[in-house]
Scaffold this motif. Structure first.
Motif, mmCIF file in Angstrom:
data_model
loop_
_atom_site.group_PDB
_atom_site.id
_atom_site.type_symbol
_atom_site.label_atom_id
_atom_site.label_comp_id
_atom_site.label_asym_id
_atom_site.label_seq_id
_atom_site.Cartn_x
_atom_site.Cartn_y
_atom_site.Cartn_z
ATOM 1 N N TYR A 60 0.773 -1.110 -0.462
ATOM 2 C CA TYR A 60 0.102 0.081 -0.175
ATOM 3 C C TYR A 60 1.080 1.255 0.094
ATOM 4 O O TYR A 60 1.770 1.389 0.129
ATOM 5 C CB TYR A 60 -0.947 -0.181 1.087
ATOM 6 C CG TYR A 60 -2.081 -0.962 1.285
ATOM 7 C CD1 TYR A 60 -3.318 -0.527 0.638
ATOM 8 C CD2 TYR A 60 -1.252 -2.182 2.087
ATOM 9 C CE1 TYR A 60 -4.220 -1.548 0.189
ATOM 10 C CE2 TYR A 60 -2.998 -3.098 2.116
ATOM 11 C CZ TYR A 60 -3.975 -3.428 0.780
ATOM 12 O OH TYR A 60 -5.158 -3.795 0.891
ATOM 13 N N THR A 61 0.204 2.213 -0.446
ATOM 14 C CA THR A 61 0.885 3.255 0.021
ATOM 15 C C THR A 61 0.457 4.124 0.925
ATOM 16 O O THR A 61 1.330 5.520 1.090
ATOM 17 C CB THR A 61 0.558 4.517 -1.080
ATOM 18 O OG1 THR A 61 -0.692 4.848 -0.939
ATOM 19 C CG2 THR A 61 0.529 4.090 -2.537
ATOM 20 N N ASN A 62 0.517 3.350 2.137
ATOM 21 C CA ASN A 62 0.178 3.905 3.306
ATOM 22 C C ASN A 62 0.756 2.971 4.056
ATOM 23 O O ASN A 62 0.705 1.490 4.285
ATOM 24 C CB ASN A 62 -0.663 4.939 3.726
ATOM 25 C CG ASN A 62 -1.588 4.615 3.400
ATOM 26 O OD1 ASN A 62 -2.270 3.291 4.119
ATOM 27 N ND2 ASN A 62 -3.144 4.631 2.239
ATOM 28 N N ALA A 63 0.791 3.120 5.731
ATOM 29 C CA ALA A 63 0.302 2.049 6.945
ATOM 30 C C ALA A 63 -0.331 2.135 8.103
ATOM 31 O O ALA A 63 -1.163 2.299 8.472
ATOM 32 C CB ALA A 63 1.690 2.170 7.540
ATOM 33 N N LEU A 64 -1.598 2.672 7.210
ATOM 34 C CA LEU A 64 -2.427 2.965 7.937
ATOM 35 C C LEU A 64 -3.980 2.566 6.876
ATOM 36 O O LEU A 64 -5.372 3.189 7.284
ATOM 37 C CB LEU A 64 -2.721 5.307 7.372
ATOM 38 C CG LEU A 64 -2.192 5.811 8.177
ATOM 39 C CD1 LEU A 64 -2.581 7.497 7.855
ATOM 40 C CD2 LEU A 64 -2.345 5.755 9.453
ATOM 41 N N THR A 65 -4.288 1.713 6.242
ATOM 42 C CA THR A 65 -4.929 1.133 5.849
ATOM 43 C C THR A 65 -5.427 -0.180 7.101
ATOM 44 O O THR A 65 -4.530 -1.038 6.686
ATOM 45 C CB THR A 65 -4.703 0.546 4.033
ATOM 46 O OG1 THR A 65 -4.409 1.313 3.095
ATOM 47 C CG2 THR A 65 -5.887 -0.583 3.744
ATOM 48 N N ARG A 76 0.299 -1.863 -7.368
ATOM 49 C CA ARG A 76 -1.358 -1.471 -8.098
ATOM 50 C C ARG A 76 -1.949 -0.563 -7.576
ATOM 51 O O ARG A 76 -3.142 -0.384 -7.899
ATOM 52 C CB ARG A 76 -2.132 -2.328 -8.326
ATOM 53 C CG ARG A 76 -2.419 -3.207 -7.353
ATOM 54 C CD ARG A 76 -3.675 -4.053 -7.520
ATOM 55 N NE ARG A 76 -3.610 -6.216 -6.659
ATOM 56 C CZ ARG A 76 -2.778 -6.374 -5.952
ATOM 57 N NH1 ARG A 76 -1.685 -6.829 -6.876
ATOM 58 N NH2 ARG A 76 -3.295 -7.188 -5.704
ATOM 59 N N ASN A 77 -1.665 -0.279 -6.325
ATOM 60 C CA ASN A 77 -2.339 0.987 -5.453
ATOM 61 C C ASN A 77 -0.876 1.988 -5.518
ATOM 62 O O ASN A 77 -1.285 3.374 -4.541
ATOM 63 C CB ASN A 77 -2.484 0.258 -3.380
ATOM 64 C CG ASN A 77 -3.713 -1.216 -3.525
ATOM 65 O OD1 ASN A 77 -4.528 -0.842 -3.917
ATOM 66 N ND2 ASN A 77 -2.953 -1.813 -3.009
ATOM 67 N N ALA A 78 0.095 1.929 -6.011
ATOM 68 C CA ALA A 78 0.786 3.219 -6.411
ATOM 69 C C ALA A 78 0.201 4.431 -6.972
ATOM 70 O O ALA A 78 -0.784 4.248 -7.278
ATOM 71 C CB ALA A 78 2.194 2.758 -6.783
ATOM 72 N N ASP A 79 1.075 5.450 -6.667
ATOM 73 C CA ASP A 79 0.331 6.461 -7.744
ATOM 74 C C ASP A 79 0.518 6.335 -8.884
ATOM 75 O O ASP A 79 1.721 5.473 -9.629
ATOM 76 C CB ASP A 79 1.200 7.677 -7.463
ATOM 77 C CG ASP A 79 2.891 7.397 -7.104
ATOM 78 O OD1 ASP A 79 3.005 8.209 -8.563
ATOM 79 O OD2 ASP A 79 3.523 6.625 -6.340
ATOM 80 N N PRO A 80 0.183 7.057 -9.803
ATOM 81 C CA PRO A 80 0.164 6.794 -11.286
ATOM 82 C C PRO A 80 1.593 7.660 -12.164
ATOM 83 O O PRO A 80 1.906 6.065 -12.289
ATOM 84 C CB PRO A 80 -0.383 8.193 -12.078
ATOM 85 C CG PRO A 80 -1.877 8.002 -10.930
ATOM 86 C CD PRO A 80 -0.969 8.266 -9.552
ATOM 87 N N VAL A 81 1.714 7.687 -10.873
ATOM 88 C CA VAL A 81 3.891 7.825 -11.540
ATOM 89 C C VAL A 81 4.108 6.933 -11.304
ATOM 90 O O VAL A 81 5.392 6.076 -12.613
ATOM 91 C CB VAL A 81 4.246 9.306 -11.522
ATOM 92 C CG1 VAL A 81 5.914 8.779 -11.817
ATOM 93 C CG2 VAL A 81 3.359 10.269 -11.774
ATOM 94 N N SER A 82 4.576 6.468 -10.374
ATOM 95 C CA SER A 82 5.318 4.299 -9.990
ATOM 96 C C SER A 82 4.171 3.639 -10.486
ATOM 97 O O SER A 82 5.046 2.981 -11.364
ATOM 98 C CB SER A 82 4.868 4.742 -8.537
ATOM 99 O OG SER A 82 5.797 5.853 -7.877
ATOM 100 N N ARG A 83 2.782 3.525 -10.889
ATOM 101 C CA ARG A 83 1.944 2.702 -11.931
ATOM 102 C C ARG A 83 2.995 3.026 -13.091
ATOM 103 O O ARG A 83 2.784 1.418 -13.343
ATOM 104 C CB ARG A 83 0.872 2.481 -11.204
ATOM 105 C CG ARG A 83 0.847 2.500 -10.540
ATOM 106 C CD ARG A 83 -1.181 1.885 -10.834
ATOM 107 N NE ARG A 83 -2.036 3.119 -11.503
ATOM 108 C CZ ARG A 83 -2.405 3.947 -10.484
ATOM 109 N NH1 ARG A 83 -2.452 4.538 -9.372
ATOM 110 N NH2 ARG A 83 -3.359 4.466 -11.496
#
Length: 325
Positions: free
Chosen positions: A97-102, A224-231
């Motif tokens: 995930y793009t955070n540790a809060l999910t 797949r949960n990353a930001d558009p640039v990273s994907r």
């Protein structure tokens, strides 16, 4: 002789390649794919072309209740004879995930749920249904080393804490950032190796478990949960790295995974298989105290009552310490 292999993460990426290779190399395999929603039915249909025997069970690996239900259904199918004897489990599914809060529906941090606890529920609830010789393979990651050589600075190294902290959201500094999400990922992969070592001590003879590291594999669904640039970078730019020693192609990683599952790559129980050879995982990954602590915590978190009632795995060891290559 017909036998069953249960596999998560067979829908895409290296898992899809591995599933195809397993069926090609071992026509006696009845492959049971575990996937979310209708995707499992589609994958089973596609893999079943050409006469392969493939079935599916729906499960959301982010929900421990869903995983328990799937494992219970597999037990019932094995007991009724609708599935041939169980000789393998492949825990290949993973998430970042793009955070540790999910947070998942069970109240645990989602990365830890999918990458650690879901596998624990499956293995724990199926452990007395395996027929020797059997092999359990858990996909891990060399991000657990935490150094530039293994992750090229793209993923922070693990930051180990008490399992009671790691299992909850906000375990790492600036938990709303991508860096915290990636730290949760590398830490979950270290946790997975700890549990591989602990299972190697507890499982009966003839039921082996190994951790498989595919290396850095661009172009999979992990981001797949990353930001558009990273994907975009993962899909279009970073795949060129497979032409260098720093990355593994999806096809090669899937083929190696199939070889590990089928035993073509020989690996003693508790081993760490780096692509196509047994190697030593990080120094930090060999810690019996952490391994036992994590086992106890995973038991509490998953509350696998059915597994405990059916079959108890006890410490001390039946086997030697995990392979240190």
């Amino acid at each position: 002789m017909k036998h069953t292999i249960v596999m998560t993460g067979a829908s895409r990426g290296i898992g899809r390649v591995a599933a195809e290779q397993i069926l090609r190399q071992s026509p006696d395999v009845r492959l049971l794919v575990v996937a979310r929603g209708s995707s499992g039915a589609q994958v089973a249909t596609e893999l079943g072309k050409g006469g392969n025997t493939v079935s599916h069970i729906a499960a959301d690996l982010g929900s421990l209740d869903s995983v328990r239900s799937a494992a219970t259904r597999i037990r019932d199918l094995l007991d009724s004879g609708e599935l041939p004897p169980l000789h393998g489990f492949v825990g290949n599914a993973g998430i970042q995930y793009t955070n540790a809060l999910t947070e998942g529906p069970d109240g645990f941090e989602a990365t830890f749920t999918v990458n650690v606890l879901a596998n624990h529920v499956f293995v724990r609830m199926l452990q007395d249904r395996f027929v020797a010789p059997a092999r359990i393979v858990i996909t891990v990651s060399d991000t657990h080393f935490g150094d530039f050589r293994h992750n090229l600075g793209m993923v922070p190294g693990p930051a180990w804490k008490s399992p009671d902290v790691l299992a909850r959201t906000g375990a790492f500094p600036e938990p709303d950032t991508a860096a915290a999400g990636r730290t949760a990922y590398s830490t979950s992969k270290l946790a997975a190796i700890y549990l591989v070592h602990e299972y190697a001590r507890r499982l009966p003879a003839g039921i082996d478990i190994v951790g498989y590291n595919p290396g850095f594999v661009p172009g999979t669904g992990l981001a797949r949960n990353a930001d558009p640039v990273s994907r975009f970078a993962m899909r279009r730019i970073l795949p060129a790295m497979t032409l260098t020693p720093f990355a593994t192609s999806r096809h090669a990683a899937g083929r190696y995974l199939a070889d590990v599952v089928l035993g073509s790559i020989q690996a003693p129980t508790g081993s760490y298989v780096d692509r196509n050879r047994v190697d030593r995982s990080s120094e930090e990954s060999y810690d019996p105290r952490r391994e036992g602590e994590l086992w106890d915590a995973a038991e509490r978190f998953t509350a696998a009552r059915a597994a405990r009632d059916a079959f108890t795995l006890s410490r001390p060891c039946r086997r030697a310490a995990p392979n240190t290559a």
